[in-house]
Design a protein around this motif. Structure first.
Motif, PDB file in Angstrom:
ATOM      1  N   HIS A 233     -12.353   7.233  -6.614  1.00  0.00           N
ATOM      2  CA  HIS A 233     -12.960   8.588  -6.191  1.00  0.00           C
ATOM      3  C   HIS A 233     -12.100   9.728  -6.294  1.00  0.00           C
ATOM      4  O   HIS A 233     -12.260  10.647  -6.080  1.00  0.00           O
ATOM      5  CB  HIS A 233     -13.443   8.501  -4.870  1.00  0.00           C
ATOM      6  CG  HIS A 233     -14.431   7.170  -4.580  1.00  0.00           C
ATOM      7  ND1 HIS A 233     -15.618   7.222  -5.061  1.00  0.00           N
ATOM      8  CD2 HIS A 233     -14.281   6.168  -4.025  1.00  0.00           C
ATOM      9  CE1 HIS A 233     -16.208   6.107  -4.800  1.00  0.00           C
ATOM     10  NE2 HIS A 233     -15.270   5.241  -4.152  1.00  0.00           N
ATOM     11  N   ALA A 234     -10.874   9.394  -6.944  1.00  0.00           N
ATOM     12  CA  ALA A 234      -9.735  10.349  -6.828  1.00  0.00           C
ATOM     13  C   ALA A 234      -9.769  11.088  -8.296  1.00  0.00           C
ATOM     14  O   ALA A 234     -10.472  10.534  -9.259  1.00  0.00           O
ATOM     15  CB  ALA A 234      -8.453   9.645  -6.737  1.00  0.00           C
TER      16      ALA A 234
ATOM     17  N   ARG B 243      -7.822  -2.517  -1.779  1.00  0.00           N
ATOM     18  CA  ARG B 243      -8.586  -1.438  -1.082  1.00  0.00           C
ATOM     19  C   ARG B 243      -8.072  -0.062  -1.331  1.00  0.00           C
ATOM     20  O   ARG B 243      -8.681   0.965  -1.372  1.00  0.00           O
ATOM     21  CB  ARG B 243      -8.760  -1.668   0.275  1.00  0.00           C
ATOM     22  CG  ARG B 243      -9.735  -2.940   0.745  1.00  0.00           C
ATOM     23  CD  ARG B 243      -9.410  -3.155   2.052  1.00  0.00           C
ATOM     24  NE  ARG B 243      -8.479  -3.792   2.396  1.00  0.00           N
ATOM     25  CZ  ARG B 243      -7.931  -4.780   3.253  1.00  0.00           C
ATOM     26  NH1 ARG B 243      -8.854  -5.002   4.365  1.00  0.00           N
ATOM     27  NH2 ARG B 243      -6.792  -4.988   3.587  1.00  0.00           N
ATOM     28  N   TRP B 244      -6.702  -0.098  -1.294  1.00  0.00           N
ATOM     29  CA  TRP B 244      -5.920   1.134  -1.466  1.00  0.00           C
ATOM     30  C   TRP B 244      -6.229   1.437  -3.053  1.00  0.00           C
ATOM     31  O   TRP B 244      -6.513   2.759  -3.415  1.00  0.00           O
ATOM     32  CB  TRP B 244      -4.419   0.992  -1.261  1.00  0.00           C
ATOM     33  CG  TRP B 244      -3.579   2.096  -1.844  1.00  0.00           C
ATOM     34  CD1 TRP B 244      -3.766   3.496  -1.534  1.00  0.00           C
ATOM     35  CD2 TRP B 244      -2.623   2.143  -2.348  1.00  0.00           C
ATOM     36  NE1 TRP B 244      -2.515   4.204  -2.020  1.00  0.00           N
ATOM     37  CE2 TRP B 244      -1.937   3.438  -2.923  1.00  0.00           C
ATOM     38  CE3 TRP B 244      -1.821   1.050  -3.335  1.00  0.00           C
ATOM     39  CZ2 TRP B 244      -0.716   3.796  -3.458  1.00  0.00           C
ATOM     40  CZ3 TRP B 244      -0.540   1.570  -4.043  1.00  0.00           C
ATOM     41  CH2 TRP B 244      -0.225   2.786  -3.969  1.00  0.00           C
TER      42      TRP B 244
ATOM     43  N   SER C  23      -0.631   8.648  -7.632  1.00  0.00           N
ATOM     44  CA  SER C  23      -0.744   7.379  -6.655  1.00  0.00           C
ATOM     45  C   SER C  23      -0.110   6.227  -7.491  1.00  0.00           C
ATOM     46  O   SER C  23       0.722   5.534  -7.005  1.00  0.00           O
ATOM     47  CB  SER C  23      -2.291   6.952  -6.524  1.00  0.00           C
ATOM     48  OG  SER C  23      -2.273   5.664  -5.836  1.00  0.00           O
TER      49      SER C  23
ATOM     50  N   ASN D 238      -5.008  10.186  -9.427  1.00  0.00           N
ATOM     51  CA  ASN D 238      -4.842   8.849  -9.657  1.00  0.00           C
ATOM     52  C   ASN D 238      -3.623   8.511 -10.206  1.00  0.00           C
ATOM     53  O   ASN D 238      -2.715   7.617 -10.014  1.00  0.00           O
ATOM     54  CB  ASN D 238      -5.605   8.325 -10.783  1.00  0.00           C
ATOM     55  CG  ASN D 238      -6.665   6.928 -10.235  1.00  0.00           C
ATOM     56  OD1 ASN D 238      -6.173   6.450  -9.332  1.00  0.00           O
ATOM     57  ND2 ASN D 238      -7.889   7.119 -10.715  1.00  0.00           N
TER      58      ASN D 238
ATOM     59  N   ASP E  36       0.837  -1.127   0.177  1.00  0.00           N
ATOM     60  CA  ASP E  36      -0.072   0.036  -0.112  1.00  0.00           C
ATOM     61  C   ASP E  36       0.828   1.287  -0.013  1.00  0.00           C
ATOM     62  O   ASP E  36       2.228   1.023  -0.024  1.00  0.00           O
ATOM     63  CB  ASP E  36      -0.903   0.007   1.375  1.00  0.00           C
ATOM     64  CG  ASP E  36      -0.424   0.173   2.611  1.00  0.00           C
ATOM     65  OD1 ASP E  36       0.915   0.318   2.475  1.00  0.00           O
ATOM     66  OD2 ASP E  36      -1.015  -0.186   3.691  1.00  0.00           O
ATOM     67  N   GLN E  37       0.242   2.528  -0.092  1.00  0.00           N
ATOM     68  CA  GLN E  37       1.133   3.538  -0.189  1.00  0.00           C
ATOM     69  C   GLN E  37       2.150   3.686   0.880  1.00  0.00           C
ATOM     70  O   GLN E  37       3.273   4.159   0.668  1.00  0.00           O
ATOM     71  CB  GLN E  37       0.071   4.854   0.069  1.00  0.00           C
ATOM     72  CG  GLN E  37       0.915   6.191  -0.092  1.00  0.00           C
ATOM     73  CD  GLN E  37      -0.355   7.444   0.003  1.00  0.00           C
ATOM     74  OE1 GLN E  37      -1.213   7.311   0.186  1.00  0.00           O
ATOM     75  NE2 GLN E  37       0.193   8.326  -0.690  1.00  0.00           N
TER      76      GLN E  37
ATOM     77  N   GLN F  64      -8.688   0.720  -4.909  1.00  0.00           N
ATOM     78  CA  GLN F  64     -10.359   1.124  -4.987  1.00  0.00           C
ATOM     79  C   GLN F  64     -10.423   2.629  -4.706  1.00  0.00           C
ATOM     80  O   GLN F  64     -11.292   3.105  -5.245  1.00  0.00           O
ATOM     81  CB  GLN F  64     -11.163   0.109  -4.064  1.00  0.00           C
ATOM     82  CG  GLN F  64     -12.583   0.160  -4.231  1.00  0.00           C
ATOM     83  CD  GLN F  64     -13.376  -0.701  -3.368  1.00  0.00           C
ATOM     84  OE1 GLN F  64     -13.172  -0.714  -2.128  1.00  0.00           O
ATOM     85  NE2 GLN F  64     -14.245  -1.369  -3.786  1.00  0.00           N
ATOM     86  N   ALA F  65      -9.840   2.863  -4.024  1.00  0.00           N
ATOM     87  CA  ALA F  65     -10.035   4.436  -3.548  1.00  0.00           C
ATOM     88  C   ALA F  65      -9.737   5.303  -4.614  1.00  0.00           C
ATOM     89  O   ALA F  65     -10.343   6.408  -4.795  1.00  0.00           O
ATOM     90  CB  ALA F  65      -8.892   4.920  -2.372  1.00  0.00           C
ATOM     91  N   GLY F  66      -8.867   4.727  -5.588  1.00  0.00           N
ATOM     92  CA  GLY F  66      -8.816   5.458  -6.827  1.00  0.00           C
ATOM     93  C   GLY F  66      -9.754   6.074  -7.644  1.00  0.00           C
ATOM     94  O   GLY F  66      -9.945   6.826  -8.408  1.00  0.00           O
TER      95      GLY F  66
END
Length: 273
Positions: free
Chosen positions: A81-82, A74-75, A90, A87, A35-36, A77-79
């Motif tokens: 809404h970015a 899940r990380w 990220s 994006n 993840d990040q 998936q947040a893209g």
């Protein structure tokens, strides 16, 4: 009441006697998903190690039963809404990690104790050398998730060639450790109990190389890879060795070889064993 500090996602360990460092993924409870935070920790550590004087090898390892199960979805998936710009930023973090491994002037060794999946396979392909236990598996699953193996593709294609890469990417079928050895993704495999010793032996072989020759040799391979043997390539490599062999460390090594004695960098290694 104080609480213990959380463990870092990546543990950096130095072995000054052997002039090597180990970067260990420390999230076995997540199968070492990226993840990040994990990506940033790995990238920062690699950049710091690249500037360490005298460092001759970096081992990338992991805790638990899985080397790395890929990206934390899940990380990703947040893209959804970015913004496009967010994006892109990220995605660039993982791209920079793969490139930091690939471009490290210090030779990198992947020590693979379990499955390397998706981006985990990218980590393996980006390293210079890969050694695994004989039950590890290697697989990409991006097409089955509805995405692309874009960021790892330059390194996997470089390691395996386009035809085999397409087979792995499109079918999402796993490679066994034996198959990965046969196609060149891995350089050595062994039973689990022998992995530490096999990697240590590889590190010992590498660190006997001269501190100047190791990064220069890695850069040389990257320079000539996939180029036709043209007059230009011959001229470049001729100029390279003509310049390099006149340098002080090369002259010291040549003199020691003629006299049948160890060069200074190997004497230091032998005295520390």
């Amino acid at each position: 009441m104080s609480h213990p500090s959380p463990r870092p996602p990546v543990l950096v360990q130095f072995d000054p006697k052997r002039r090597c460092a180990e970067l260990r993924l420390c999230r076995p409870e997540t199968a070492n998903l990226l993840d990040q935070g994990v990506i940033a920790a790995l990238t920062n550590a690699l950049r710091e190690l690249a500037g360490q004087a005298g460092l001759r090898a970096i081992v990338l390892s992991a805790e638990g039963d899985t080397f790395c199960a890929g990206i934390d979805l899940r990380w990703m998936q947040a893209g959804a809404h970015a913004s496009p710009a967010d994006n892109l930023r990220s995605a660039a973090t993982l791209a920079r990690l793969f490139k930091a491994i690939h471009d490290s002037p210090v030779p990198t060794i992947a020590k693979i104790q379990g499955d390397a999946l998706s981006a985990g396979l990218g980590l393996v392909a980006a390293c210079d050398i890969a050694i695994a236990n004989d039950h590890a598996r290697f697989r990409t699953r991006e097409v089955r998730v509805g995405i692309l193996p874009a960021l790892m593709s330059p390194y996997v294609v470089q390691a395996l060639g386009p035809r085999l890469a397409k087979y792995l990417f499109l079918t999402a079928r796993p490679l066994s450790a034996q198959e990965a050895l046969q196609v060149g993704l891995l350089h050595q495999i062994c039973p689990s109990g022998e992995l530490d010793g096999l990697v240590a032996s590889c590190v010992d072989d590498i660190v006997q190389g001269s501190p100047a020759s190791l990064p220069a040799t890695k850069a040389l391979v990257q320079t000539v890879a996939h180029r036709a043997v043209t007059d230009q390539v011959v001229a470049e490599t001729t100029a390279c060795i003509a310049d390099f062999r006149a340098r002080g460390q090369a002259q010291a090594g040549i003199a020691c070889a003629i006299d049948g004695v160890l060069p200074p960098w190997m004497e230091d290694h032998e005295s520390s064993r």
